[in-house]
Design an enzyme around this catalytic site. Sequence first.
Site, PDB file in Angstrom:
ATOM      1  N   TYR A 142      79.286 -40.527  50.377  1.00  0.00           N
ATOM      2  CA  TYR A 142      80.203 -41.133  51.340  1.00  0.00           C
ATOM      3  C   TYR A 142      80.483 -40.202  52.520  1.00  0.00           C
ATOM      4  CZ  TYR A 142      81.687 -45.288  48.725  1.00  0.00           C
ATOM      5  OH  TYR A 142      81.737 -46.497  48.109  1.00  0.00           O
ATOM      6  N   LYS A 191      73.443 -38.977  37.061  1.00  0.00           N
ATOM      7  CA  LYS A 191      72.036 -39.394  37.024  1.00  0.00           C
ATOM      8  C   LYS A 191      71.218 -38.101  36.977  1.00  0.00           C
ATOM      9  CE  LYS A 191      68.736 -42.521  37.273  1.00  0.00           C
ATOM     10  NZ  LYS A 191      68.448 -43.480  36.168  1.00  0.00           N
ATOM     11  N   ASP A 223      72.949 -45.574  34.636  1.00  0.00           N
ATOM     12  CA  ASP A 223      72.375 -46.894  34.306  1.00  0.00           C
ATOM     13  C   ASP A 223      72.766 -47.297  32.881  1.00  0.00           C
ATOM     14  OD1 ASP A 223      70.802 -44.759  33.468  1.00  0.00           O
ATOM     15  OD2 ASP A 223      68.876 -45.706  33.932  1.00  0.00           O
ATOM     16  N   ASP A 247      82.651 -46.024  42.563  1.00  0.00           N
ATOM     17  CA  ASP A 247      82.873 -47.254  43.329  1.00  0.00           C
ATOM     18  C   ASP A 247      82.250 -48.439  42.595  1.00  0.00           C
ATOM     19  OD1 ASP A 247      83.497 -48.930  45.565  1.00  0.00           O
ATOM     20  OD2 ASP A 247      81.400 -48.788  46.174  1.00  0.00           O
ATOM     21  N   ASP A 251      84.290 -51.538  39.975  1.00  0.00           N
ATOM     22  CA  ASP A 251      84.261 -52.998  40.175  1.00  0.00           C
ATOM     23  C   ASP A 251      83.786 -53.683  38.899  1.00  0.00           C
ATOM     24  OD1 ASP A 251      85.008 -52.749  42.862  1.00  0.00           O
ATOM     25  OD2 ASP A 251      83.645 -54.360  43.480  1.00  0.00           O
TER      26      ASP A 251
END
Length: 355
Positions: A142, A191, A223, A247, A251
């Site tokens: 970001y 990751k 994942d 982020d 959700d």
Amino acid sequence: MKKKIALIHGDGIGPEIVNSAVRVLDAVAEKYNHEFIYENAPMGGNAIDAYGEPLPETSIKTCLASDSVLLGAVGGKKWDDLPGYARPEAGLLGIRKALKLYANLRPAKLFPQVADRSPLRKDIVDKGFDMVIVRELTGGIYFGERGTRHGKFGREGFDTECYSEIEIERIARVAFELAQKRRGILTSIDKANVLESSRLWRYAVHEVAADYPDVTVNDMLVDNAAMQLVKDPSQFDVIVTSNMFGDILSDLSSMLTGSIGLLPSASTNDTLLGLYEPIHGSAPDLSPDVANPIATILSAAMMLRYSFDMETEAENIELAVEKTLSDGYRTADLYDEGKIICSTTAITNAIIERI
Ligand code: IPM
Ligand code: MG
């Protein structure tokens, strides 16, 4: 106690849900004899229209001079074609950075009252879940180096994921300390099988772990984490992860509860000045007085707890919300047959009656 609260109403449903939370805060102030003083800090699309920029300097000053900040949501189609730095979302990133809010706490807890709204299978939901995602908020992709340039195959756009060890350690400490106060299980999501920044993330989290022997740490690839969240969310207590993974996964986790309209968040730093906001967006297409204000009201409860050390008052709000749901009041996003359908105003009234 007397406290100054900066209000960032934002765009779309933002003003409505912030007003609901303010009404609840006022009811709490009256009951417990506090005084909350509010000051508006324009940000987002409305600030672009009024001042030509998403985050005017005066708004940053107002926030810095307050004891905490309550935010609705920003953004809308009207401003979608602006360049990145001029969009409403740039205001949000800017205020997070200006207040150095590196730790974003996003609880995702199943409310039994609305458990049947969860898209998960009943046998999974029946186990319940109650987790907090600790999302790093002022670093990573970001805020990394970005741009467009001319590459081998023509024009290309790039963003960079970069984390310093210090940034990872400080967010890890927040997560470990939270895990100590909860069930003592921390899942660090990365990751590391592909990304160098993730390998450093994993190393730094384990370095910090030595100081928290009472917390069990598990590493999980992002994942797999997405899959595990859907398969068995009850396995998670505290999750710590990077800005972008946080982020996305927050959700996903919020929807597991049945509605993104229920989940609050707190963005904090090493001081008591925090920023509290629902995790959902500005829903610009929603008609007036339809939005679910609960996520914002619960964000106000988090503000009382973390910024003002008002635990009793925070619990009062949380219980009032739960009681309202138990009594069958529902906004449209959560409506089911046999329940009482409510406007934003009506559900706010019902919650205030239960304060
Ligand atoms: C969030 C939002 C923001 C983010 C956007 C609006 C910039 O999605 O708070 O989760 O990506 O951080
Ligand atoms: Mg998001």
